[in-house]
Scaffold this motif. Structure first.
Motif, PDB file in Angstrom:
ATOM      1  N   SER A 248      -0.988  -4.473   3.521  1.00  0.00           N
ATOM      2  CA  SER A 248      -1.381  -3.164   4.017  1.00  0.00           C
ATOM      3  C   SER A 248      -0.112  -2.356   4.228  1.00  0.00           C
ATOM      4  N   SER A 249      -0.237  -1.172   4.760  1.00  0.00           N
ATOM      5  CA  SER A 249       0.927  -0.322   4.941  1.00  0.00           C
ATOM      6  C   SER A 249       1.821  -0.786   6.075  1.00  0.00           C
TER       7      SER A 249
ATOM      8  N   GLU B 195       0.844  -1.187   0.000  1.00  0.00           N
ATOM      9  CA  GLU B 195       0.000   0.000   0.000  1.00  0.00           C
ATOM     10  C   GLU B 195       0.890   1.251   0.000  1.00  0.00           C
TER      11      GLU B 195
ATOM     12  N   ILE C  75      -7.230  -7.825   3.407  1.00  0.00           N
ATOM     13  CA  ILE C  75      -7.138  -6.916   4.545  1.00  0.00           C
ATOM     14  C   ILE C  75      -8.120  -5.771   4.334  1.00  0.00           C
TER      15      ILE C  75
ATOM     16  N   SER D 156      -7.444  -1.627   7.963  1.00  0.00           N
ATOM     17  CA  SER D 156      -6.371  -2.487   8.488  1.00  0.00           C
ATOM     18  C   SER D 156      -6.701  -3.088   9.842  1.00  0.00           C
TER      19      SER D 156
END
Length: 1827
Positions: free
Chosen positions: A641-642, A574, A679, A683
């Motif tokens: 995700s990040s 991300e 996800i 998150s």
């Protein structure tokens, strides 16, 4: 336009009554919500108070996922804000666009606020006096705020403020602080303070204005005006087109610039100037009017309800596929047709001649409403692929495919939205444009895609995919580009890229590029930073793609040593957004070998590689990623995700990793390989799917996993619905049987058998059992409660094809592929094989749920067999063949042989059998003769796979291929069906739920539909009579229609229909569904006599009348004579024979299906062998009061309003109570439970009946004088129980009837009480009554008939003539359970199915019935033109029956008349007794809950008069000041009673627990009386908890859990500072009520339940031990421990330990008597012990001498013990119902009667002047008078 569903809500709907708020089953409460009785309003109100509105509220409906569905325009709220408080009200309404809007108003709000989904209105509370509240300013309610009737015009509010169209009211939430009386919705505008006459005079009805209904009207005292007492607000005001600042009080002259609305007969409302940014709801005070006393509104006729079909109608011939495809609309929208691509549930609409028409119920146009089904729930996930499940952008919903349907599931509420339109299984899904666009594609040779507007659910366009099977779809970040990959028709991999720009503007999808490739592709995604770039992965390759100049090109990534891996999925890390440079983005690709590769996008190479390996044994259990060798875990999917990464692997784990893949930080194990992970955008959650069809998500913050959906892996073969439709069992090709909860969609159970495949499944109708048939021929029965196998049978050798229960639950049937049929009987939840027949069921008919079907009355069994061309009907209880019908010869013009596929029984009264055939027909046959009534053809394109008929016989369901059809069963219209799609596979079974509100269909998944058909509306009698011949139904002499089965409450009942007088004779062939009263021997005798040549021999007399005379000692038997069948029956031609038709045998005498029938409570105790009565005048004990009412009795309460005589029974005691003073007198003459009472009409004689005593052969009937209470006679005749008794109206005769085992009726003379006549009737009787017009006429009711009796006297001889009149056929097989005579020649009877029948006693025929309740009617009381009914639905209803007499006199030519439901009240239990005054305005009603209610219809009030425990009382105790006593019971209640009046003061209820023991806190030393603040009661419960209740504050103060097992004894220390509790496991706990902590736990008695705990004071150093308190503990193993304690010093020392001997093996005792001990109050240092031992005696043991001082012999082992603190008396209770008062140390004992069961508890008061004893649910209060 008003929806069709609104018909049942007219003219108004009482919301609190309809949803039964007082039961809290369909409503919810939180915080301080209490029901109170308001003396001013004369009814129940609800008080909601609390400091926080969010924590104290009343909510309708109970769950947020449900909807009220109320369509009325106006919402009426009757409420009053609490003074000096703020309140808040939320209304959730739904618009026609299916948008939920919240309307809130509160005096907390300072100004008006508005959003697209929320309107907030300030509410300005007015005051009774001028100037009390500041004008127009919101704030806390003033001190004198008044009750208010608030009328909200919901459509106008939505139109004015949001420009939306109103659909219905979804929910209501009333938050603190306010009082609320009721809620109501209506399309009418009700005006308070206006009478019916004034409304007619002012022509208010023309404007939609009506007087306020009686149940919503505020009471107005005489001489007062409504508007002087209450406030009335209507908002918005009529004609308001602009937003207003506020609605203020009106003035004599309107203010300039204001708008004034004036109406004749209506108050003037003045509106202030318009503003557009603020609105307040304030009190609208109308100008007062003179309002006389309001009269009840009586509806003389039922208005005809016209139900409009929305949209144009067009005729489509059945089976024409081209025409059927031309017009589709959504079943979820009942107002506007949608375009063909709408995505709704598709049904076919019909049109004639291109003109729009209106379809009216009963017209010839079509079935209404259209659509009649609406999809509610789908249980299932997957289809072509189980990989695709997506999050919405806000992370609140999950979108997934369920075969051909796309489902959006809202996590918070569980609501499902459906996207329909695909005709095959959906294979791929993709979200784009921040969840505004949804793309989907279906599999198959004609694979097409759909682009959806996700927020609205509409399909924007269809597009051709060019791919036969898609494996992946991916949107670009902006949603402008869509990429898909799959196989084309030549099985070559193909990539297609589309543009969505035109599709979102009304156009179609544009292909930007497409290309073939030879590489394998498993996943493909568009790069988030560039719409023209994509990445794909597959076996041995990772490729980068790009669209340029209309061409699609790719290049491979240099994999190096990883070139041979099988890649499964990819994900971009991300990033910050589209501005990110390509070289800075991370791309991760996973493989089946466990490798995760990080790809350098810019350099087209692998940046790093990691491998997921199983955890090492010596490690910490965490999986690790590294480069070491070994077998890796196959990774199927990956999501980024990040901050972390999620993977799903073949070993069934979802694992969460940091971005460096150092170690797994969280994992969740599944039952099968994980197919996909996703996800959520926030998150916080990880969505996962498995290969077996499971869908769920991992909550990262809570570290919890939530399963959203489970699925069968293969097609569902069939299902069975549990009786209350709460559960459904399904059987599938995946060899599993699963049980689901329909409300939550969750799987409850999963059954499977090794190496066996289940074939069929069936729920037992009543017990929590499930029967399953397997391919091995085994039939197994499982207990769902215990999750265990109960029974199994191997009567078959091949696969089970049919399995079903009879509706009454007594029989079960099974069949197999070899054609074997087996009959089982259920006895005490065990099965017996009664009969096995071979080669009777067709072998080639296949298997299915409709293989074996049983009629609704459980009498007939039908199936296809012995060949597929024959349908056979058998008698269910014996499998004797009754009828065979050859289907193949019914169509003489057919060139092929037609075979039967499925069978289904029609309604019992009609006696029809439905058969679906291989030629796509449905044949309707007469189940008795086999005659073809009608046929329907064609039904489906392919063979009909399932049939189902609604209970009311109005609608037919058929399933064929992939569609469901709903038919009008009577085929009254030109277009008689509607078609519904949604399944992607053939529908295997379809059926109604038992409540007929839903439809279930199974095939690829489980579909639950809302059935939207309105309740049946009957036409007028004349119309019903004239139209009967035009209906294509079975021809018979009755013009009755099927009954109205609507379960919705209505203010006016359906119009009663006229029926022709039923035939009072019983022909030799009985109608289907009729239960004969013949015995088996009677039938055999008739069979031996000539048949056709025999004539009736009694001349002109009615052959159904039998004369019974009293001759000698023989007891005559009553049987109706049989009228022989005439040579030409109206139902058969003269030449038609009856060969092959047999009459079912009569069933044996069993307990009737009627709660009205009395059944004595089971008792293990016996009467005493000896009884020592005290000499007259020397009685020490006197029975002062009895607490309780026996709700198990029937008609066991009598009240005479003229004399005030009031009596009822409690156990074996008759309580005669003075209603003014509350004092009681008692009649003690019975030894067994009293079943019923009867009071003579002059109130001088009372009759009571009970079971037989020990040694007696007959029941006991006592005759009492009400003046002096003396028993003047005892009658003995009936052998088992007396069911009912009645005095003649001249009080010369008494009639008594026995129960179903006795079946006798006796007539007695009230002068001599001699038996005049006795008859035996071979059927159970439920009730009896004398005619008020003649003492010679009486009637009784029983199984399916009324018996009219005529008493004739000739000198000293008496004889009876009886006429048996069967109930109308339209009612089916019913029990007539109650009766009462009405005005003139009317007789009312109630049935166990909720109908009331009206009989003409002159013609002895039923001329009218109506559906009066949903349950059995057990009580009827009639006075003049009013009728009261009571039922097992806990309701009593008051009816106006003034029009019935006119209907009887004029017959079909009478004016349209009706009965009117004036009022109803819901009580706390089934109604078993009732007595009312002559005007039926007030009376007393008894319920099974042990309560007698005072009912006042005028004031609409119900007040508890007498209360009691329904179940066993476990302990009783006195308060220290003896003003009150407390009891506890097995029902979990603790009740406090005022001893002076025996009234219930307060009740503390704990649900789902039994309260085993209790104690009252002793008062402070030296303080008398005991202060109210120290009035506390402690109680012990079956879950091991201890609760302390404050009596003065009526609340629970403390809850402790000191025990792991149930508590059996509890007491306070002498100073009240400690609580001693004993458990079933033998532990004793000492706890502090101040801190809630347990200080000591003593395990000396461990292993044996504690029976007694008692504390007493002692001198500190007495007995050689320290401590000011002495206490003992007794356990059931005959051990007593004595302790000395000083709790302040934390001292507790054992003083003595006693063990009492007992014989080794007691005989003749079911259970050992309890061990009981107590300190002797009058002899210090001595305790008394009773219990099982070598002798039956009481032992006095000295703690000082350590020996037994003396013994007192007892007649039996004691069951209870108490010692008087004041005098040397000992009270002992015994198991033989005896209470003994024993003087000590010596003296003559005195025995006292009055208990009908074991005296299991007795307790003296602290002063010794009173004694409490308990026997089951009865509590007796005794006074010591001679002490």
């Amino acid at each position: 336009m008003t929806p069709v569903l609104a018909a049942w809500q007219r003219p108004y709907l009482n919301i609190f009554k309809h949803f039964r708020v007082e039961e809290w089953k369909r409503s919810a409460k939180e915080g301080d919500v209490a029901a109170l009785t308001d003396t001013r309003l004369k009814g129940t109100i609800y008080r909601i108070r609390g400091s926080n509105p969010a924590s104290s509220y009343l909510q309708l409906p109970r769950a947020g996922t449900q909807s009220l569905g109320l369509t009325g325009r106006y919402l009426y709220l009757l409420f009053r804000p609490l003074p000096h408080k703020h309140f808040l009200v939320h209304l959730d309404v739904t618009t026609e666009e299916n948008q939920v809007v919240r309307i809130s108003f509160s005096n907390l709000f300072k100004e008006f606020k508005s959003t697209a989904t929320w309107l907030q209105f300030p509410f300005v509370c007015g005051a009774a006096g001028e100037g009390t509240a500041q004008r127009g300013v919101p704030g806390a309610a003033p001190a004198d705020v008044r009750w208010t009737c608030l009328v909200l015009d919901l459509p106008s509010i939505l139109a004015l403020y949001l420009s939306r169209r109103y659909s219905h009211l979804r929910g209501v939430k009333l938050c603190s602080n306010l009082l609320v009386k009721n809620l109501c919705t209506s399309d009418l505008l009700f005006e308070p303070g206006v009478t019916l006459a004034e409304a007619r005079l002012g022509h208010l009805s023309c404007r939609g204005v009506a007087p306020m209904p009686r149940e919503f009207a505020f009471p107005v005292p005489k001489g007062k005006k409504w508007h002087d007492l209450y406030d009335y607000i209507r908002f918005p005001c009529e004609g308001a087109k602009m937003l207003h600042n506020s609605i203020q009080k009106s003035f004599p002259s309107p203010v300039a610039g204001d708008q004034a609305l004036e109406k004749p007969g209506c108050p003037v409302v003045t509106l202030s100037r318009a503003v557009c940014d603020r609105l307040s709801l304030t009190q609208q005070i109308t100008s007062p009017q003179a309002v006389p006393h309001r009269c009840p509104v009586i509806t003389k006729s039922i208005p005809e309800v016209h139900l409009a079909v929305p949209g144009p109608l067009r005729a489509v011939p059945a089976g024409d596929p081209e025409l059927e495809k031309q017009r589709l609309h959504s079943a979820g929208d009942t107002r506007h047709p949608l375009p063909p691509s709408d995505g709704g549930i598709h049904v076919y609409a019909y049109q004639r001649g291109g003109q729009t028409t209106r379809a009216v119920l009963g017209s010839e146009e079509g079935l209404v409403p259209d659509p009649i089904l609406k999809l509610r729930t789908i249980i299932g996930f997957g289809g072509c692929s189980t990989k695709w499940a997506l999050w919405t952008q806000d992370s609140t919903a999950v979108v997934y495919p369920c075969h051909a349907v796309i489902v959006a599931l809202l996590l918070k509420t569980g609501e499902q939205r459906f996207f329909l339109g695909h005709t095959e299984k959906v294979s791929v899904l993709a979200f784009g444009g921040s969840s505004t666009l949804l793309a989907s594609a279906q599999a198959g040779p004609r694979s097409v895609g759909r682009l959806w507007d996700f927020p609205t659910g509409t399909c924007l366009c269809l597009f051709k995919t060019y791919l036969q099977s898609l494996v992946s779809l991916s949107f670009s970040h902006t949603g402008a580009v869509l990429c898909g990959v799959g196989k084309d028709v030549h099985s070559k991999t193909m990539v297609v890229v589309w543009s969505t720009a035109q599709a979102t503007r009304g156009g179609g999808m544009t292909v930007l590029a497409k290309a073939h490739t030879d590489v394998d592709i498993q996943a493909m995604k568009i790069a988030f930073f560039d719409d023209t770039r994509m990445v794909s992965c597959g076996r041995d390759n990772i490729r980068l793609w790009r669209v340029r100049s209309g061409a699609l090109r790719s290049c491979p990534v240099d994999l190096g040593e990883y070139h041979s891996l099988d890649f499964t999925d990819l994900a971009f890390e991300e990033g910050p957004g589209p501005e990110q440079e390509p070289e800075n983005c991370a791309l991760f690709v996973c493989s089946r070998s466990g490798h995760v590769l990080e790809v350098d996008y810019k350099n087209v190479c692998v940046r790093s590689a990691r491998r997921l390996l199983p955890a090492q044994p010596q490690g910490d259990g965490q999986e690790q990623a590294g480069s070491s060798s070994g077998t890796g875990i196959a990774i199927n999917c990956i999501s980024m995700s990040s901050t972390f990464c999620a993977t799903g692997s073949e070993d069934g784990y979802v694992r969460l990793w940091p971005l460096d893949f150092s170690a797994a930080v969280l994992e969740a194990e599944h039952e099968a390989p994980v197919s996909s992970v996703c996800i959520s955008p926030d998150s916080h959650k990880v969505l996962s799917t498995t290969a077996t069809g499971n869908l769920g998500y991992l909550d990262i913050q809570a570290r919890d996993y939530n399963t959203l959906m489970r699925s069968h892996k293969e097609s569902v073969l069939g299902f069975s619905v549990e009786g209350k439709w709460e559960q459904i069992a399904t059987v599938s090709q995946d060899n599993t049987i699963r049980v689901w909860d329909l409300a939550s969609r969750q799987q409850l159970y999963d059954f499977s058998a090794a190496e066996e495949a289940p074939c069929t499944v069936a729920f037992h109708p009543f017990w929590n059992m499930l029967a399953c048939g397997f391919d091995s021929g085994m039939v197994r029965i499982f207990s769902l409660a215990a999750s265990d196998l109960l029974l199994e049978h191997k009567q078959h050798r091949t696969a089970i094809t049919g399995l079903t229960f009879s509706p009454d639950g007594n029989l079960m049937f099974s069949s197999c592929l070899q054609g074997t049929l087996t009959l089982y009987r259920f006895v005490a939840q065990k099965t017996q094989v009664l009969r096995v027949l071979g080669n009777v069921v067709a072998r080639d008919a296949g298997s299915g749920v409709d293989t074996l079907v049983v009629s609704g009355d459980s009498r007939l069994l039908a199936f296809v067999g012995p060949s597929k061309y024959v349908v056979t009907v058998m008698e269910a209880c014996s499998l004797d063949e009754l009828l065979r019908v050859d289907i193949s010869i019914l169509d003489l013009h057919s060139t092929v042989l037609d075979s039967a596929v499925n069978v289904c029984f029609g309604p019992v009264p009609q006696g029809e059998l439905l058969v679906s055939t291989s030629s796509n027909k449905v044949l309707v046959l007469d189940a008795k003769t086999g005659r073809l009534v009608r046929e329907v053809s064609p039904v489906h394109k392919l063979t009909c796979s399932s049939l189902a008929l609604s209970k009311d016989g109005q609608y037919l369901l058929t399933a064929g291929d992939k569609v469901i059809k709903v038919w009008d069963y009577r085929m009254r219209f030109n277009i008689n069906f509607q078609v519904f799609i949604g399944h992607s596979e053939p529908v295997r079974q379809v059926a109604f739920t038992p409540d007929q509100e839903h439809v279930i269909s199974v095939g690829d998944a489980i579909f639950l539909w809302d059935f939207l058909a309105p309740p049946p509306v009957r036409s007028s009698p004349a119309r019903a009579h004239s139209s009967a011949s035009t209906l294509p139904l079975r021809s018979d002499s009755s013009s009755e229609k099927p009954k109205d089965v609507s379960e919705t409450p209505r203010q006016t009942v359906p119009l009663p229909f006229l029926s022709s007088p039923p035939c009072l004779d019983i022909s030799s062939v009985h109608p289907a569904g009729f239960q004969s009263i013949f015995s088996e021997s009677d039938r055999e005798e008739e069979a031996d006599q000539p048949d056709s040549s025999r004539k009736v021999t009694n001349g002109h007399k009615d052959s159904s009348v039998l004369v019974v005379e009293s001759e000698g000692n023989e007891e005559p038997v009553v049987r109706p004579k049989v009228r022989q069948e005439s040579p030409r029956s109206p139902e058969k031609p003269a030449n038609e024979h009856r060969k092959g038709i047999k009459t079912p045998k009569s069933q044996c005498s069993i307990r009737p299906d009627s709660y009205r029938h009395f059944t004595a409570r089971f008792k293990a105790s016996a009467l005493p062998q000896s009884f020592l009565s005290p000499p007259a005048g020397s009685e020490v004990l006197k029975l002062k009061a009895v607490i309780g009412y026996n709700g198990n009795g029937r008609g066991n309460m009598v009240w005479n309003p003229d004399t005030g005589f009031f009596a009822y029974s409690c156990g074996c005691v008759i309580v005669v109570e003075d209603l003014h003073s509350g004092s009681q007198n008692h009649r003690l003459g019975h030894a067994e439970e009293i079943s019923t009472l009867a009071l003579s009409h002059d109130a001088q004689v009372l009759a009571s009946a009970s079971g037989k005593k020990d040694g007696d052969s007959h029941c006991q009937i006592c005759i009492w004088s009400t003046q002096d209470g003396a028993c003047t006679a005892e009658l003995f005749h009936h052998q088992t129980q007396v069911q009912a008794m009645a005095f003649s109206w001249d009080d010369k005769f008494l009639v008594t009837i026995g129960d179903y085992s006795d079946q006798t009726m006796a007539l007695w003379s009230t002068h001599t009480y001699e038996l005049l006549l006795s008859t035996r009737i071979l059927e159970p009787l439920h009730d009896v009554a004398f005619s008020p017009g003649s003492h010679q006429d009486l009637a009784c009711v029983g199984r399916g008939a009324v018996m009219f009796w005529l008493l004739e006297q000739q000198g000293a001889a008496f004889k009876l003539k009886v006429h048996r009149a069967p109930a109308p056929d339209v009612l089916g097989l019913v029990e007539l359970t109650s009766l009462c005579y009405g005005a003139d020649t009317l007789l009312y009877t109630g049935t166990n199915s909720g109908q009331i029948c009206v009989w003409d006693t002159e013609t002895k025929s039923c001329f009218m019935t109506w559906e009066a309740d949903e349950g059995e009617i057990g009580v009827l009381v009639c006075r003049h033109s009013r009728l009261l009914s009571g039922s097992n639905t806990k309701r009593i209803r008051l009816w106006s029956v003034a029009a019935v007499q006119e209907l009887r006199l004029k017959g079909p030519e009478a004016r349209s008349g009706s009965v009117l439901l004036e009022h109803e009240i819901t009580l706390d239990g089934t109604v078993v007794s009732a007595a009312f005054d002559d005007s039926l305005e007030m009376g007393i009603v008894g319920t099974t809950a042990g309560t007698l209610w005072y009912i006042n219809w005028v004031e609409s009030t119900s007040i508890r008069l007498i209360s009691g425990h329904k179940n066993k009382v476990t302990e009783v105790c006195f308060s220290p000041d003896e003003s009150h006593c407390a009891t506890c019971g097995e029902d979990g209640s603790v009740r406090v009673w005022a001893l002076g009046s025996t009234e219930l003061v307060v009740q503390f209820q704990v649900l789902n627990q039994s309260c085993q023991c209790l104690a009252w806190k002793p008062g402070p030393v030296g303080v008398w009386p005991c202060p109210s603040e120290s009035q506390h009661v402690v109680a012990g419960y079956s879950d091991g908890t201890v609760r302390v209740f404050s009596v003065s504050r009526t609340e629970m103060e403390l809850k402790m859990h000191p025990h792991a097992a149930a508590l059996t004894a509890i007491t306070y220390s002498t100073d009240g500072e400690m609580i001693l509790s004993g458990g079933k496991d033998g532990t004793v706990a000492i706890s502090s009520p101040r801190t809630g902590m347990t200080i000591h736990v003593l395990a000396d008695h461990k292993g044996s339940p504690i029976t007694v705990l008692q504390c007493t004071r002692k001198q500190y150093h007495d007995f050689g031990v320290e401590g000011g308190e002495l206490w003992l503990a007794t356990s059931s193993d005959r051990r007593v421990s004595v302790w000395a304690s000083d709790w302040l010093q934390d001292k507790c020392e054992l003083l003595d330990w006693l063990s009492f001997p007992a014989p080794a093996g007691p005989e003749g005792l079911d259970s050992l008597p309890p061990s009981l001990a107590a300190f002797c109050p009058w002899e210090h240092g001595v305790l008394v012990y009773v219990g099982f031992g070598l002798q039956k005696e009481a032992l006095f043991y000295s703690l000082r001498k350590k020996q037994v001082l003396r013994k007192i012999s007892l007649p039996a082992f004691a069951t209870s013990l108490s010692l008087s603190p004041a005098a040397p008396f000992m009270a002992i209770g015994f198991g033989d119902r005896l209470l003994r008062l024993q003087p000590c140390p010596a003296g003559a004992p005195q025995d006292y009667a009055g208990h009908d069961d074991t005296v299991h508890f007795c307790s003296f008061a602290p002063s010794g002047r009173r004694l409490l004893s308990a026997s089951h649910s009865a509590v007796l209060v005794w006074e010591l008078t001679g002490a």
